[in-house]
Design a protein around this motif. Structure first.
Motif, PDB file in Angstrom:
ATOM      1  N   GLY A 162     -27.850  -8.322  15.868  1.00  0.00           N
ATOM      2  CA  GLY A 162     -27.183  -7.105  15.409  1.00  0.00           C
ATOM      3  C   GLY A 162     -26.863  -7.151  13.929  1.00  0.00           C
ATOM      4  O   GLY A 162     -27.019  -6.160  13.216  1.00  0.00           O
ATOM      5  N   ILE A 163     -26.442  -8.319  13.453  1.00  0.00           N
ATOM      6  CA  ILE A 163     -26.161  -8.484  12.022  1.00  0.00           C
ATOM      7  C   ILE A 163     -27.436  -8.307  11.216  1.00  0.00           C
ATOM      8  O   ILE A 163     -27.427  -7.691  10.140  1.00  0.00           O
ATOM      9  CB  ILE A 163     -25.534  -9.869  11.768  1.00  0.00           C
ATOM     10  CG1 ILE A 163     -24.156  -9.944  12.416  1.00  0.00           C
ATOM     11  CG2 ILE A 163     -25.427 -10.147  10.273  1.00  0.00           C
ATOM     12  CD1 ILE A 163     -23.539 -11.325  12.390  1.00  0.00           C
ATOM     13  N   ARG A 164     -28.537  -8.832  11.731  1.00  0.00           N
ATOM     14  CA  ARG A 164     -29.812  -8.707  11.022  1.00  0.00           C
ATOM     15  C   ARG A 164     -30.263  -7.251  10.944  1.00  0.00           C
ATOM     16  O   ARG A 164     -30.767  -6.794   9.918  1.00  0.00           O
ATOM     17  CB  ARG A 164     -30.889  -9.538  11.724  1.00  0.00           C
ATOM     18  CG  ARG A 164     -32.241  -9.499  11.034  1.00  0.00           C
ATOM     19  CD  ARG A 164     -33.284 -10.213  11.866  1.00  0.00           C
ATOM     20  NE  ARG A 164     -33.524  -9.520  13.122  1.00  0.00           N
ATOM     21  CZ  ARG A 164     -34.307  -9.960  14.106  1.00  0.00           C
ATOM     22  NH1 ARG A 164     -34.893 -11.143  13.979  1.00  0.00           N
ATOM     23  NH2 ARG A 164     -34.472  -9.266  15.203  1.00  0.00           N
ATOM     24  N   GLU A 165     -30.058  -6.508  12.020  1.00  0.00           N
ATOM     25  CA  GLU A 165     -30.519  -5.124  12.047  1.00  0.00           C
ATOM     26  C   GLU A 165     -29.633  -4.198  11.219  1.00  0.00           C
ATOM     27  O   GLU A 165     -30.126  -3.359  10.476  1.00  0.00           O
ATOM     28  CB  GLU A 165     -30.579  -4.626  13.507  1.00  0.00           C
ATOM     29  CG  GLU A 165     -31.557  -5.388  14.383  1.00  0.00           C
ATOM     30  CD  GLU A 165     -32.981  -5.274  13.884  1.00  0.00           C
ATOM     31  OE1 GLU A 165     -33.334  -4.216  13.314  1.00  0.00           O
ATOM     32  OE2 GLU A 165     -33.749  -6.247  14.060  1.00  0.00           O
ATOM     33  N   ASN A 166     -28.310  -4.346  11.342  1.00  0.00           N
ATOM     34  CA  ASN A 166     -27.401  -3.473  10.596  1.00  0.00           C
ATOM     35  C   ASN A 166     -26.032  -4.134  10.519  1.00  0.00           C
ATOM     36  O   ASN A 166     -25.208  -3.997  11.427  1.00  0.00           O
ATOM     37  CB  ASN A 166     -27.287  -2.101  11.261  1.00  0.00           C
ATOM     38  CG  ASN A 166     -26.675  -1.067  10.329  1.00  0.00           C
ATOM     39  OD1 ASN A 166     -25.769  -1.369   9.563  1.00  0.00           O
ATOM     40  ND2 ASN A 166     -27.173   0.163  10.392  1.00  0.00           N
ATOM     41  N   VAL A 167     -25.798  -4.853   9.452  1.00  0.00           N
ATOM     42  CA  VAL A 167     -24.557  -5.607   9.327  1.00  0.00           C
ATOM     43  C   VAL A 167     -23.351  -4.695   9.168  1.00  0.00           C
ATOM     44  O   VAL A 167     -22.227  -5.048   9.566  1.00  0.00           O
ATOM     45  CB  VAL A 167     -24.663  -6.582   8.128  1.00  0.00           C
ATOM     46  CG1 VAL A 167     -24.790  -5.818   6.817  1.00  0.00           C
ATOM     47  CG2 VAL A 167     -23.484  -7.535   8.096  1.00  0.00           C
ATOM     48  N   LYS A 168     -23.548  -3.491   8.633  1.00  0.00           N
ATOM     49  CA  LYS A 168     -22.422  -2.590   8.382  1.00  0.00           C
ATOM     50  C   LYS A 168     -21.837  -2.025   9.674  1.00  0.00           C
ATOM     51  O   LYS A 168     -20.680  -1.598   9.696  1.00  0.00           O
ATOM     52  CB  LYS A 168     -22.860  -1.448   7.468  1.00  0.00           C
ATOM     53  CG  LYS A 168     -23.235  -1.913   6.061  1.00  0.00           C
ATOM     54  CD  LYS A 168     -23.621  -0.748   5.177  1.00  0.00           C
ATOM     55  CE  LYS A 168     -23.968  -1.208   3.764  1.00  0.00           C
ATOM     56  NZ  LYS A 168     -24.356  -0.067   2.889  1.00  0.00           N
ATOM     57  N   ARG A 169     -22.617  -1.984  10.742  1.00  0.00           N
ATOM     58  CA  ARG A 169     -22.132  -1.431  12.008  1.00  0.00           C
ATOM     59  C   ARG A 169     -21.428  -2.464  12.878  1.00  0.00           C
ATOM     60  O   ARG A 169     -20.761  -2.102  13.849  1.00  0.00           O
ATOM     61  CB  ARG A 169     -23.297  -0.825  12.792  1.00  0.00           C
ATOM     62  CG  ARG A 169     -23.878   0.429  12.158  1.00  0.00           C
ATOM     63  CD  ARG A 169     -24.916   1.057  13.057  1.00  0.00           C
ATOM     64  NE  ARG A 169     -25.469   2.284  12.474  1.00  0.00           N
ATOM     65  CZ  ARG A 169     -26.379   3.040  13.062  1.00  0.00           C
ATOM     66  NH1 ARG A 169     -26.848   2.693  14.263  1.00  0.00           N
ATOM     67  NH2 ARG A 169     -26.827   4.127  12.467  1.00  0.00           N
ATOM     68  N   MET A 170     -21.587  -3.742  12.579  1.00  0.00           N
ATOM     69  CA  MET A 170     -21.006  -4.790  13.420  1.00  0.00           C
ATOM     70  C   MET A 170     -19.473  -4.726  13.492  1.00  0.00           C
ATOM     71  O   MET A 170     -18.898  -4.897  14.569  1.00  0.00           O
ATOM     72  CB  MET A 170     -21.464  -6.159  12.940  1.00  0.00           C
ATOM     73  CG  MET A 170     -22.969  -6.367  13.067  1.00  0.00           C
ATOM     74  SD  MET A 170     -23.589  -6.080  14.745  1.00  0.00           S
ATOM     75  CE  MET A 170     -22.830  -7.440  15.620  1.00  0.00           C
ATOM     76  N   PRO A 171     -18.747  -4.478  12.375  1.00  0.00           N
ATOM     77  CA  PRO A 171     -17.284  -4.380  12.497  1.00  0.00           C
ATOM     78  C   PRO A 171     -16.841  -3.236  13.402  1.00  0.00           C
ATOM     79  O   PRO A 171     -15.754  -3.302  13.991  1.00  0.00           O
ATOM     80  CB  PRO A 171     -16.833  -4.135  11.045  1.00  0.00           C
ATOM     81  CG  PRO A 171     -17.913  -4.712  10.212  1.00  0.00           C
ATOM     82  CD  PRO A 171     -19.184  -4.439  10.970  1.00  0.00           C
ATOM     83  N   ALA A 172     -17.681  -2.199  13.538  1.00  0.00           N
ATOM     84  CA  ALA A 172     -17.314  -1.057  14.377  1.00  0.00           C
ATOM     85  C   ALA A 172     -17.235  -1.420  15.853  1.00  0.00           C
ATOM     86  O   ALA A 172     -16.541  -0.755  16.623  1.00  0.00           O
ATOM     87  CB  ALA A 172     -18.321   0.085  14.174  1.00  0.00           C
ATOM     88  N   ILE A 173     -17.941  -2.460  16.255  1.00  0.00           N
ATOM     89  CA  ILE A 173     -17.896  -2.892  17.656  1.00  0.00           C
ATOM     90  C   ILE A 173     -17.040  -4.146  17.812  1.00  0.00           C
ATOM     91  O   ILE A 173     -17.100  -4.835  18.835  1.00  0.00           O
ATOM     92  CB  ILE A 173     -19.315  -3.138  18.209  1.00  0.00           C
ATOM     93  CG1 ILE A 173     -20.026  -4.251  17.407  1.00  0.00           C
ATOM     94  CG2 ILE A 173     -20.131  -1.871  18.178  1.00  0.00           C
ATOM     95  CD1 ILE A 173     -21.383  -4.616  17.976  1.00  0.00           C
ATOM     96  N   GLY A 174     -16.256  -4.446  16.779  1.00  0.00           N
ATOM     97  CA  GLY A 174     -15.325  -5.558  16.849  1.00  0.00           C
ATOM     98  C   GLY A 174     -15.934  -6.925  16.643  1.00  0.00           C
ATOM     99  O   GLY A 174     -15.372  -7.926  17.093  1.00  0.00           O
ATOM    100  N   SER A 175     -17.060  -6.995  15.954  1.00  0.00           N
ATOM    101  CA  SER A 175     -17.739  -8.273  15.735  1.00  0.00           C
ATOM    102  C   SER A 175     -17.339  -8.849  14.385  1.00  0.00           C
ATOM    103  O   SER A 175     -17.390  -8.161  13.364  1.00  0.00           O
ATOM    104  CB  SER A 175     -19.259  -8.082  15.791  1.00  0.00           C
ATOM    105  OG  SER A 175     -19.926  -9.274  15.470  1.00  0.00           O
ATOM    106  N   ASP A 176     -16.941 -10.094  14.391  1.00  0.00           N
ATOM    107  CA  ASP A 176     -16.608 -10.802  13.152  1.00  0.00           C
ATOM    108  C   ASP A 176     -17.909 -11.335  12.556  1.00  0.00           C
ATOM    109  O   ASP A 176     -18.267 -12.498  12.754  1.00  0.00           O
ATOM    110  CB  ASP A 176     -15.635 -11.939  13.456  1.00  0.00           C
ATOM    111  CG  ASP A 176     -15.236 -12.715  12.197  1.00  0.00           C
ATOM    112  OD1 ASP A 176     -15.437 -12.177  11.085  1.00  0.00           O
ATOM    113  OD2 ASP A 176     -14.736 -13.851  12.336  1.00  0.00           O
ATOM    114  N   TYR A 177     -18.611 -10.485  11.823  1.00  0.00           N
ATOM    115  CA  TYR A 177     -19.940 -10.864  11.361  1.00  0.00           C
ATOM    116  C   TYR A 177     -19.896 -12.008  10.360  1.00  0.00           C
ATOM    117  O   TYR A 177     -20.789 -12.849  10.331  1.00  0.00           O
ATOM    118  CB  TYR A 177     -20.667  -9.649  10.770  1.00  0.00           C
ATOM    119  CG  TYR A 177     -20.161  -9.178   9.430  1.00  0.00           C
ATOM    120  CD1 TYR A 177     -20.753  -9.629   8.264  1.00  0.00           C
ATOM    121  CD2 TYR A 177     -19.103  -8.286   9.335  1.00  0.00           C
ATOM    122  CE1 TYR A 177     -20.298  -9.194   7.027  1.00  0.00           C
ATOM    123  CE2 TYR A 177     -18.652  -7.849   8.104  1.00  0.00           C
ATOM    124  CZ  TYR A 177     -19.243  -8.308   6.955  1.00  0.00           C
ATOM    125  OH  TYR A 177     -18.788  -7.886   5.741  1.00  0.00           O
TER     126      TYR A 177
END
Length: 239
Positions: free
Chosen positions: A114-129
């Protein structure tokens, strides 16, 4: 250390390299794109010069010569023909692939995708990228430490070239040739690079890297996802 036990050496190298990678990850995860490349190059040159200046520990420009390694498990002695070293490195590669496959197919691996595909969207799903990137960077550093220890143990020497930009460039070329973002791409790319290097060096010892660059350009233009990606596209499969 001279006369060291090989498996203990691998563990120590992985732990030390992982620690260094963890410290460096606080800087690495905060930059992207061109800045990431420049910081990586800066760290590479800094490490090289640091090792060069610490000649009392690293041997300086001469490197460490005549490193002695005990038999594996006290039984398998490193022989002149390299059979033990080959089997030892192959076993380490297999374990590394098993670990990497386990990571890729875990929930942690899905987060990395998910980070590789779109790192900016990861915080929206609660992921500590950033935390995930630090973890995988530390794991990668530990694996690189194991690779360095393997090289030292199987060749009985270690030079400053292992910390040079040339070595980093070779690894990148291997990844691009095999296919970045694919589990087995690095293995395929390493095989192709090593075979091509040996053959081209025999044909043209002075300009063999020119032909490697030409091969790289052809692969990038014809198969942007690497040789493994191109083959997967032909057969309609996936990695």
């Amino acid at each position: 250390p001279a006369g060291g036990e090989p498996l203990t050496g691998l563990i120590f190298a992985a732990a030390f390299a992982g620690l260094v990678g963890y410290v460096a990850s606080f800087i690495i995860v905060r930059v992207q794109h061109l800045a990431l490349i420049m910081i990586t190059l800066g760290l590479c040159f800094l490490t090289y010069e640091l090792a060069n200046s610490m000649s009392w520990l690293t041997g300086g420009t001469d490197g460490l010569q005549g490193v002695e390694t005990r038999p594996i498990l006290g039984v398998f002695r490193f022989d002149l023909w390299g059979y033990t070293a080959y089997g030892y490195a192959l076993a380490a590669l297999f374990l590394g692939l098993v670990l990497s496959r386990r990571i890729v197919h875990s929930s942690f691996g899905l987060s990395l995708r998910g980070i590789r595909e779109n790192v900016k969207r990861m915080p929206a799903i609660g992921s500590d990228y950033r935390g995930h990137l630090q973890k995988i960077y530390t794991i990668s550093a530990a694996m690189a430490g194991c690779a360095g220890a393997l090289l030292t143990q199987t060749t009985d020497t270690v030079s400053l070239d292992t910390l040079s930009f040339q070595r980093s460039a070779d690894v990148v070329v291997m990844l691009i040739l095999g296919g970045t973002g694919r589990l087995y791409g690095a293995v395929i790319g390493a095989i192709i690079f090593m075979v091509a290097r040996d053959q081209l060096a025999d044909i043209n010892p002075q300009y063999w890297y020119f032909w490697i660059g030409l091969l790289l350009m052809i692969v990038v233009l014809v198969m942007p996802k690497g040789i493994l990606g191109g083959l997967a596209r032909l057969v309609g499969g996936r990695d």
